[in-house]
Design a protein around this motif. Structure first.
Motif, PDB file in Angstrom:
ATOM      1  N   THR A  48      36.125  46.168  37.455  1.00  0.00           N
ATOM      2  CA  THR A  48      37.234  45.386  36.945  1.00  0.00           C
ATOM      3  C   THR A  48      36.978  43.907  37.201  1.00  0.00           C
ATOM      4  O   THR A  48      36.260  43.535  38.128  1.00  0.00           O
ATOM      5  N   VAL A  49      37.578  43.064  36.387  1.00  0.00           N
ATOM      6  CA  VAL A  49      37.378  41.623  36.480  1.00  0.00           C
ATOM      7  C   VAL A  49      38.281  41.050  37.561  1.00  0.00           C
ATOM      8  O   VAL A  49      39.504  41.210  37.518  1.00  0.00           O
ATOM      9  N   ALA A  50      37.665  40.373  38.523  1.00  0.00           N
ATOM     10  CA  ALA A  50      38.423  39.720  39.593  1.00  0.00           C
ATOM     11  C   ALA A  50      38.681  38.249  39.277  1.00  0.00           C
ATOM     12  O   ALA A  50      39.734  37.713  39.601  1.00  0.00           O
ATOM     13  N   GLU A  51      37.690  37.614  38.659  1.00  0.00           N
ATOM     14  CA  GLU A  51      37.808  36.215  38.252  1.00  0.00           C
ATOM     15  C   GLU A  51      37.090  36.041  36.926  1.00  0.00           C
ATOM     16  O   GLU A  51      36.121  36.742  36.643  1.00  0.00           O
ATOM     17  N   ARG A  52      37.576  35.073  36.121  1.00  0.00           N
ATOM     18  CA  ARG A  52      36.899  34.825  34.860  1.00  0.00           C
ATOM     19  C   ARG A  52      37.066  33.377  34.441  1.00  0.00           C
ATOM     20  O   ARG A  52      38.146  32.805  34.576  1.00  0.00           O
ATOM     21  N   ALA A  53      35.989  32.775  33.987  1.00  0.00           N
ATOM     22  CA  ALA A  53      35.997  31.421  33.456  1.00  0.00           C
ATOM     23  C   ALA A  53      35.301  31.457  32.103  1.00  0.00           C
ATOM     24  O   ALA A  53      34.958  32.529  31.594  1.00  0.00           O
ATOM     25  N   ALA A  54      35.067  30.276  31.526  1.00  0.00           N
ATOM     26  CA  ALA A  54      34.501  30.227  30.178  1.00  0.00           C
ATOM     27  C   ALA A  54      33.142  30.882  30.077  1.00  0.00           C
ATOM     28  O   ALA A  54      32.850  31.593  29.109  1.00  0.00           O
ATOM     29  N   SER A  55      32.291  30.679  31.082  1.00  0.00           N
ATOM     30  CA  SER A  55      30.920  31.183  30.982  1.00  0.00           C
ATOM     31  C   SER A  55      30.531  32.121  32.105  1.00  0.00           C
ATOM     32  O   SER A  55      29.361  32.473  32.237  1.00  0.00           O
ATOM     33  N   ARG A  56      31.488  32.526  32.928  1.00  0.00           N
ATOM     34  CA  ARG A  56      31.141  33.435  34.019  1.00  0.00           C
ATOM     35  C   ARG A  56      32.310  34.342  34.354  1.00  0.00           C
ATOM     36  O   ARG A  56      33.468  34.031  34.072  1.00  0.00           O
ATOM     37  N   ALA A  57      31.983  35.475  34.950  1.00  0.00           N
ATOM     38  CA  ALA A  57      33.013  36.425  35.366  1.00  0.00           C
ATOM     39  C   ALA A  57      32.543  37.134  36.628  1.00  0.00           C
ATOM     40  O   ALA A  57      31.349  37.353  36.830  1.00  0.00           O
ATOM     41  N   LEU A  58      33.500  37.461  37.477  1.00  0.00           N
ATOM     42  CA  LEU A  58      33.226  38.181  38.720  1.00  0.00           C
ATOM     43  C   LEU A  58      33.865  39.556  38.615  1.00  0.00           C
ATOM     44  O   LEU A  58      35.071  39.666  38.372  1.00  0.00           O
ATOM     45  N   LEU A  59      33.045  40.604  38.777  1.00  0.00           N
ATOM     46  CA  LEU A  59      33.524  41.972  38.634  1.00  0.00           C
ATOM     47  C   LEU A  59      33.241  42.770  39.896  1.00  0.00           C
ATOM     48  O   LEU A  59      32.307  42.462  40.650  1.00  0.00           O
ATOM     49  N   GLY A  60      34.036  43.810  40.122  1.00  0.00           N
ATOM     50  CA  GLY A  60      33.805  44.645  41.291  1.00  0.00           C
ATOM     51  C   GLY A  60      34.640  45.898  41.259  1.00  0.00           C
ATOM     52  O   GLY A  60      35.336  46.200  40.274  1.00  0.00           O
ATOM     53  N   PHE A  61      34.600  46.625  42.365  1.00  0.00           N
ATOM     54  CA  PHE A  61      35.371  47.845  42.521  1.00  0.00           C
ATOM     55  C   PHE A  61      36.535  47.649  43.487  1.00  0.00           C
ATOM     56  O   PHE A  61      37.170  48.612  43.910  1.00  0.00           O
ATOM     57  N   GLY A  62      36.790  46.416  43.876  1.00  0.00           N
ATOM     58  CA  GLY A  62      37.904  46.146  44.772  1.00  0.00           C
ATOM     59  C   GLY A  62      37.519  46.251  46.230  1.00  0.00           C
ATOM     60  O   GLY A  62      36.373  46.514  46.597  1.00  0.00           O
ATOM     61  N   GLY A  63      38.497  46.043  47.087  1.00  0.00           N
ATOM     62  CA  GLY A  63      38.256  46.116  48.523  1.00  0.00           C
ATOM     63  C   GLY A  63      37.314  45.023  48.981  1.00  0.00           C
ATOM     64  O   GLY A  63      37.317  43.910  48.467  1.00  0.00           O
ATOM     65  N   ARG A  64      36.471  45.345  49.951  1.00  0.00           N
ATOM     66  CA  ARG A  64      35.562  44.369  50.551  1.00  0.00           C
ATOM     67  C   ARG A  64      34.129  44.505  50.043  1.00  0.00           C
ATOM     68  O   ARG A  64      33.193  44.037  50.676  1.00  0.00           O
ATOM     69  N   GLN A  65      33.957  45.177  48.921  1.00  0.00           N
ATOM     70  CA  GLN A  65      32.616  45.374  48.389  1.00  0.00           C
ATOM     71  C   GLN A  65      32.039  44.083  47.813  1.00  0.00           C
ATOM     72  O   GLN A  65      32.772  43.172  47.426  1.00  0.00           O
TER      73      GLN A  65
END
Length: 360
Positions: free
Chosen positions: A226-243
């Motif tokens: 799932t997307v945690a952060e998103r900007a015009a040219s980048r995105a941060l994805l993960g499974f949540g928690g402290r991973q």
């Protein structure tokens, strides 16, 4: 499938497990426990996380997040001595396990090579709770040309920064990060701060993409992130928690993987591997290696499926049950690696032939 009582005690356990899995506590609290009620639920587990199937329909989007975990990134290396020194003396990691293989991996874990190779896992702690690094060494190859596909591993560690300064390892400042390169040219980004006690210092790994929207859709729809952060040219994805999280960055130039290309690995229940492969095929994705069982001499077998995203980044989905057994920390790992290095006479052989081969 099992049948048991959803008790208040289990509720408290689920709240604790859910916190580590990134599941909002209200999704669990909103399920009213009834000591007299028996409910069916399946064990959706890795690292001790158990989720009842009937918590709430709103929790279903978190099921994949709870059952999958980012495991490691794979680097091909040509100098095990220099590489081990970097990870241990600069980054402060430890050798977790070391394995030798007489022939190429059926799932091309060591790349498109058929000969003898080795695998060394390094990290800040056990593989069941840390994002680690897999170092693959193909005998006879001294290096691999890098592309622009891998953008770096980000680590939060005051000690690593201090180690690099003390040992004179070249670093450059990039905003609030220090950028340095491992042997082979792989970039690392160090933040001069520590994570809370018990957390993994490895916070993210970065991959380049040509179309951010397309890549986000793939890693979300197929891999389940799932997307945690998103900007015009980048995105941060993960499974949540402290991973550790995956950072996707859209580049204007073509993505070039070259010979040094790596692989991202994730654990998920073995029962989810075939459906994941089928879904990738149904959506027109690339399946590099269909579901297969890999053997490690003297250790557990694991089932894997190897996929490729729209920019050909390789993805390994590995059965969590077998991997949990395979990935136990080996106290003798450091000695096994050193023994393999000492026994490797390829440097001497290739010196007579004008040097070892570098892959382009």
């Amino acid at each position: 499938m099992v049948q048991t009582v959803f008790s208040p005690i289990l509720t408290r356990f689920l709240l604790k497990a859910g916190e580590g899995a990134g599941i909002p506590s209200n999704l669990i609290r909103n399920f009213t426990p009834d000591p007299k009620l028996s409910v069916h639920r399946s064990v959706k587990a890795y690292g001790g996380i158990i989720l009842p199937q009937n918590l709430s329909h709103r929790s279903q989007e978190h099921t994949t997040m709870a059952t999958r975990r980012a495991l490691h990134y794979v680097f091909k290396v040509g100098d095990r001595t220099a590489t081990a020194k970097f990870y241990k003396e600069i980054l402060g990691m430890q050798i977790l396990r070391h394995e030798e293989f007489e022939e190429g991996c059926k799932a091309t874990c060591n790349g498109p090579y058929d000969g003898k190779w080795s695998k060394t896992m390094v990290g800040y702690g056990p593989e069941d709770s840390h994002f680690v690094v897999e170092l693959t060494y193909n005998y006879g190859l001294s290096g691999y040309r890098r592309g622009n596909d891998f953008l770096g591993l980000t680590i939060h560690s005051r000690q690593a920064v201090a180690n690099a300064r003390r040992l004179g390892w070249p670093m450059r400042e990039e905003g609030d990060l220090f950028v340095l390169e491992a042997p082979g040219g792989y970039p690392f980004r160090l933040r001069d701060e520590d994570v809370p006690a018990g957390d993994d210092p490895v916070r993210r790994w970065g991959l380049a993409c040509s179309d951010l929207a397309r890549s986000v859709a793939y890693w979300g729809g197929i891999i389940g992130m799932t997307v945690a952060e998103r900007a015009a040219s980048r995105a941060l994805l993960g499974f949540g928690g402290r991973q550790a999280s995956l950072e996707l960055v859209q580049l204007s130039e073509p993505i070039e993987r070259a010979a040094a290309f790596g692989r991202s690995a994730f654990a998920c229940p073995t029962a989810e591997l075939a459906p994941a492969e089928a879904r990738a095929r149904a959506e027109g994705g690339t399946v590099l290696t269909p579901l297969v069982t890999l053997e490690t001499p003297g250790k557990a077998d694991v089932s894997v499926v190897i996929l490729a995203d729209p920019d050909d980044h390789e993805i390994c989905l590995v059965g969590a049950e077998g991997f949990a057994e395979l990935s136990q920390v080996d106290p003798a790992a450091d000695d096994l690696l050193q023994k393999a290095i000492d026994a490797d006479k390829s440097d001497q052989w290739f010196a007579k032939k004008g040097g070892k081969k570098t892959e382009d």
